[in-house]
Structures are given as C-alpha cells and as structure tokens.
Design a protein around this motif. Structure first.
Motif, PDB file in Angstrom:
ATOM      1  N   GLN A  54       0.853  -1.191   0.000  1.00 12.02           N
ATOM      2  CA  GLN A  54       0.000   0.000   0.000  1.00 12.02           C
ATOM      3  C   GLN A  54       0.887   1.237   0.000  1.00 12.02           C
ATOM      4  O   GLN A  54       1.465   1.574   1.020  1.00 12.02           O
ATOM      5  CB  GLN A  54      -0.895   0.011   1.242  1.00 12.02           C
ATOM      6  CG  GLN A  54      -1.658   1.314   1.462  1.00 12.02           C
ATOM      7  CD  GLN A  54      -2.633   1.623   0.354  1.00 12.02           C
ATOM      8  OE1 GLN A  54      -3.590   0.890   0.136  1.00 12.02           O
ATOM      9  NE2 GLN A  54      -2.415   2.724  -0.350  1.00 12.02           N
TER      10      GLN A  54
ATOM     11  N   LEU B  62      -2.384   8.366   4.780  1.00 16.86           N
ATOM     12  CA  LEU B  62      -2.928   7.011   4.714  1.00 16.86           C
ATOM     13  C   LEU B  62      -4.090   6.836   5.689  1.00 16.86           C
ATOM     14  O   LEU B  62      -3.919   6.998   6.894  1.00 16.86           O
ATOM     15  CB  LEU B  62      -1.835   5.994   5.047  1.00 16.86           C
ATOM     16  CG  LEU B  62      -2.159   4.525   4.815  1.00 16.86           C
ATOM     17  CD1 LEU B  62      -2.272   4.250   3.324  1.00 16.86           C
ATOM     18  CD2 LEU B  62      -1.079   3.640   5.434  1.00 16.86           C
TER      19      LEU B  62
ATOM     20  N   ALA C   9      -6.923   1.696   5.690  1.00 14.53           N
ATOM     21  CA  ALA C   9      -6.005   1.128   4.698  1.00 14.53           C
ATOM     22  C   ALA C   9      -4.826   0.444   5.386  1.00 14.53           C
ATOM     23  O   ALA C   9      -4.335  -0.592   4.919  1.00 14.53           O
ATOM     24  CB  ALA C   9      -5.512   2.218   3.762  1.00 14.53           C
TER      25      ALA C   9
ATOM     26  N   GLN D 192      -3.796  -3.499   5.208  1.00 13.00           N
ATOM     27  CA  GLN D 192      -2.448  -3.958   4.881  1.00 13.00           C
ATOM     28  C   GLN D 192      -1.992  -5.030   5.865  1.00 13.00           C
ATOM     29  O   GLN D 192      -1.432  -6.062   5.485  1.00 13.00           O
ATOM     30  CB  GLN D 192      -1.479  -2.771   4.917  1.00 13.00           C
ATOM     31  CG  GLN D 192      -0.028  -3.120   4.630  1.00 13.00           C
ATOM     32  CD  GLN D 192       0.300  -3.233   3.156  1.00 13.00           C
ATOM     33  OE1 GLN D 192       0.962  -2.389   2.598  1.00 13.00           O
ATOM     34  NE2 GLN D 192      -0.171  -4.299   2.521  1.00 13.00           N
TER      35      GLN D 192
ATOM     36  N   TYR E 147       3.577  -0.879   4.047  1.00  8.81           N
ATOM     37  CA  TYR E 147       4.274  -2.131   3.710  1.00  8.81           C
ATOM     38  C   TYR E 147       5.502  -2.308   4.592  1.00  8.81           C
ATOM     39  O   TYR E 147       5.754  -3.407   5.111  1.00  8.81           O
ATOM     40  CB  TYR E 147       4.665  -2.102   2.234  1.00  8.81           C
ATOM     41  CG  TYR E 147       5.250  -3.392   1.719  1.00  8.81           C
ATOM     42  CD1 TYR E 147       4.431  -4.485   1.470  1.00  8.81           C
ATOM     43  CD2 TYR E 147       6.609  -3.518   1.463  1.00  8.81           C
ATOM     44  CE1 TYR E 147       4.954  -5.672   0.977  1.00  8.81           C
ATOM     45  CE2 TYR E 147       7.144  -4.697   0.972  1.00  8.81           C
ATOM     46  CZ  TYR E 147       6.316  -5.772   0.730  1.00  8.81           C
ATOM     47  OH  TYR E 147       6.838  -6.948   0.248  1.00  8.81           O
TER      48      TYR E 147
ATOM     49  N   ALA F 275       0.036  -2.363  -6.385  1.00  4.18           N
ATOM     50  CA  ALA F 275       0.291  -1.225  -5.499  1.00  4.18           C
ATOM     51  C   ALA F 275      -0.315   0.058  -6.069  1.00  4.18           C
ATOM     52  O   ALA F 275      -0.865   0.885  -5.325  1.00  4.18           O
ATOM     53  CB  ALA F 275       1.791  -1.059  -5.285  1.00  4.18           C
TER      54      ALA F 275
ATOM     55  N   ARG G 151      -3.953   0.155  -5.296  1.00  4.12           N
ATOM     56  CA  ARG G 151      -4.193   0.476  -3.886  1.00  4.12           C
ATOM     57  C   ARG G 151      -3.957   1.958  -3.616  1.00  4.12           C
ATOM     58  O   ARG G 151      -4.677   2.575  -2.820  1.00  4.12           O
ATOM     59  CB  ARG G 151      -3.280  -0.367  -3.004  1.00  4.12           C
ATOM     60  CG  ARG G 151      -3.518  -1.852  -3.095  1.00  4.12           C
ATOM     61  CD  ARG G 151      -4.786  -2.280  -2.388  1.00  4.12           C
ATOM     62  NE  ARG G 151      -4.958  -3.718  -2.431  1.00  4.12           N
ATOM     63  CZ  ARG G 151      -5.835  -4.388  -1.702  1.00  4.12           C
ATOM     64  NH1 ARG G 151      -6.651  -3.736  -0.897  1.00  4.12           N
ATOM     65  NH2 ARG G 151      -5.935  -5.699  -1.807  1.00  4.12           N
TER      66      ARG G 151
ATOM     67  N   HIS H 104      -6.872   4.622  -2.075  1.00  2.00           N
ATOM     68  CA  HIS H 104      -6.837   5.144  -0.708  1.00  2.00           C
ATOM     69  C   HIS H 104      -6.178   6.513  -0.539  1.00  2.00           C
ATOM     70  O   HIS H 104      -6.371   7.154   0.495  1.00  2.00           O
ATOM     71  CB  HIS H 104      -6.099   4.150   0.202  1.00  2.00           C
ATOM     72  CG  HIS H 104      -6.850   2.889   0.461  1.00  2.00           C
ATOM     73  ND1 HIS H 104      -8.040   2.856   1.141  1.00  2.00           N
ATOM     74  CD2 HIS H 104      -6.567   1.595   0.129  1.00  2.00           C
ATOM     75  CE1 HIS H 104      -8.469   1.600   1.224  1.00  2.00           C
ATOM     76  NE2 HIS H 104      -7.597   0.823   0.608  1.00  2.00           N
TER      77      HIS H 104
END
Length: 275
Positions: free
Chosen positions: A86, A93, A97, A101, A146, A187, A190, A194
């Motif tokens: 992500q 963020l 989200a 993850q 991540y 990625a 994503r 978000h």
C-alpha cells in the motif's frame, strides 16, 4: 515420502513461479489464491490449488483443511507469501487502509501459521518459511504501510523461531529486494483507492511514484525474476538445518550490510534518495 508444501499467494509472481517449479520438481505442491477464478486457472494448469483469502479467517481455516485433504493430513512446508504493498505517505494514509495492509500481510499469516504448528508438532517435523522483504530491514519513503507490515513480520518470525527452537519445526525468512511480479500494478491500484493526490504536500513526489508503478518494465536495474526466490526456498526445503535468513537480490545484501555499519542519519540520507 513426497514432501508436501502449501504456498500462499500463487496467482502471479513469486508464488505462481515457485508453485509450478516445485510441482515440476516432484514435490506435492498445494497452491493457494484469493480469487476463485485464479484457483480454477491454476487447477487447469495442472496444479492442486485451494482458495485462501488472507483477510478472512474462515477462508484460511477452510483452505488449510482443503489442502490437508489433498496431502493426506500431512504438511511438511508452509510458504507464507501472499502480500501486497500500500503506497502513500503515512500522514495521507487512512487508518482503515493500514489495517487492511496488516490483515493481508501479517494477521492472516499468523492465523495460518498458528493453525499449522500443531500439525507439524504432531507429525514430528516441519518448516515455516516467511517471504519478507528488504523493506523489513530498512524503510523507504511512501512505503510506510508495507514497511511496517514487514518489520512486524521480521520481529514475529524471530520470536517464533526462538519459541520453536526446542521443537522439530524450523523457521526461516526469505528477504527479497525487487522481483518481477504484478506487485507494482497492484500497489498502483491500492494507491488510487486510498490516497488523495490533490491537496497533499507530497503531490509532486506522488506523481513520480505513480509513474514508477505504472511502468510495464522494472525501473530498478537490480530487479530479478521470481526464480531468485525459488532458489533459497528449495534450499530450505532440502536442508536438515535451514538458515534463519536468506537474502535475495543485491539491494538486500547492500542495505542489510549498511544497516549494520552506518549511523542512522547516514543511512537515512541514502534511503531518502531511493525510489
């Protein structure tokens, strides 16, 4: 007795390549995918494949039961691999989200691992292999979700190895750098889901991130094919005493070394230049 393996995240990339290669090499491979269409596709390609959605505990439990039905109740190796990245600055963020993850990259892995341990203890042997990342060793900008999931996985796996040290179960980490896969495309999706590009103070850097993620070919000259991960995985499967860690790709060796020798401020300067 043929070695039985359960691999997660096999729809593309590392999991897909390893599942096919290990099946061809004569191991009893059970692959798993999240989406039913991918499960059907791998079955048509000649693999035994079950559905496991790492976000769903019921799916994990049912998928493991389905895998054990195929292996006669035995499981010699679990390769935890299913994950995604992500992107986005942590300040941009959404908390939801970040939770998502961790569900896919950490909590689901724990639930499956926890279910597998009693099976391996009862049969008197087993290997748990965690596919981590160079980003479990060092952090890079706009990869915070991540990074955090892989740092958590590193600590989790080190602890698990210590706690299982008096058992016949071996625990190993594989730590790849850039590998050819659908990781960037996933990625990018994503990110677009978000992260609000407009209004962010990181907007200019996000444009570079989207450009990198949108490229069809790898942007990193050190990117290797998924066969680079297959090599240590096979070494673990065939070893009576596998190592705790296996580095894959030059960036992992480099940053693993630099993290040990450089002051944090010096390492930060290098990492800020990395894309």
């Amino acid at each position: 007795m043929t070695t039985s393996l359960l691999l997660t995240g096999c729809s593309t990339g590392i999991g897909y390549h390893c599942a096919h290669a290990l099946h061809k090499a004569g191991y009893h491979v059970v692959a798993s995918c999240r989406h039913p269409d991918d499960v059907a596709r791998l079955q048509q390609e000649g693999l035994q494949c079950v559905r496991i959605d790492m976000d769903d505990e019921a799916s994990i439990e049912q998928g493991l039961a389905d895998a054990l039905a195929l292996t006669g109740g035995r499981l010699d190796v679990l390769f935890n691999n299913a994950a995604y990245g992500q992107p986005g600055a942590l300040e941009d963020l959404p908390t939801a989200a970040l939770r998502q993850q961790f569900e896919s990259n950490f909590f689901g892995w724990h639930h499956l691992t926890q279910a597998v341990i009693p099976i391996m203890l009862k049969q008197g042997s087993g290997k748990i292999v965690q596919n981590s990342s160079v980003l479990g060793l060092v952090a890079m900008r706009y990869r915070g979700a991540y990074n955090a999931s892989k740092f958590a996985l590193e600590g989790y796996t080190d602890t698990l190895r210590l706690e299982l040290s008096d058992t016949p179960i071996h625990v190993s980490l594989i730590e790849p750098g850039p590998i050819e896969s659908q990781f960037r495309a996933n990625a990018k999706a994503r990110f677009e889901q978000h992260i609000a590009l407009e209004g962010s103070r990181h907007r200019e850097n996000y444009q570079l991130t989207l450009s990198r993620l949108g490229k069809a070919s790898p942007s990193n000259q050190f990117t290797l094919g998924p066969e680079a991960v297959l090599k240590p995985l096979q070494a673990i499967i065939n070893s009576s005493r596998p190592a705790p860690r296996y580095y894959v790709t030059q960036p992992t060796y480099l940053f693993g070394f630099l993290r040990r020798i450089l002051p944090t401020q010096w390492l930060d300067k290098l990492l800020k230049k990395s894309t």
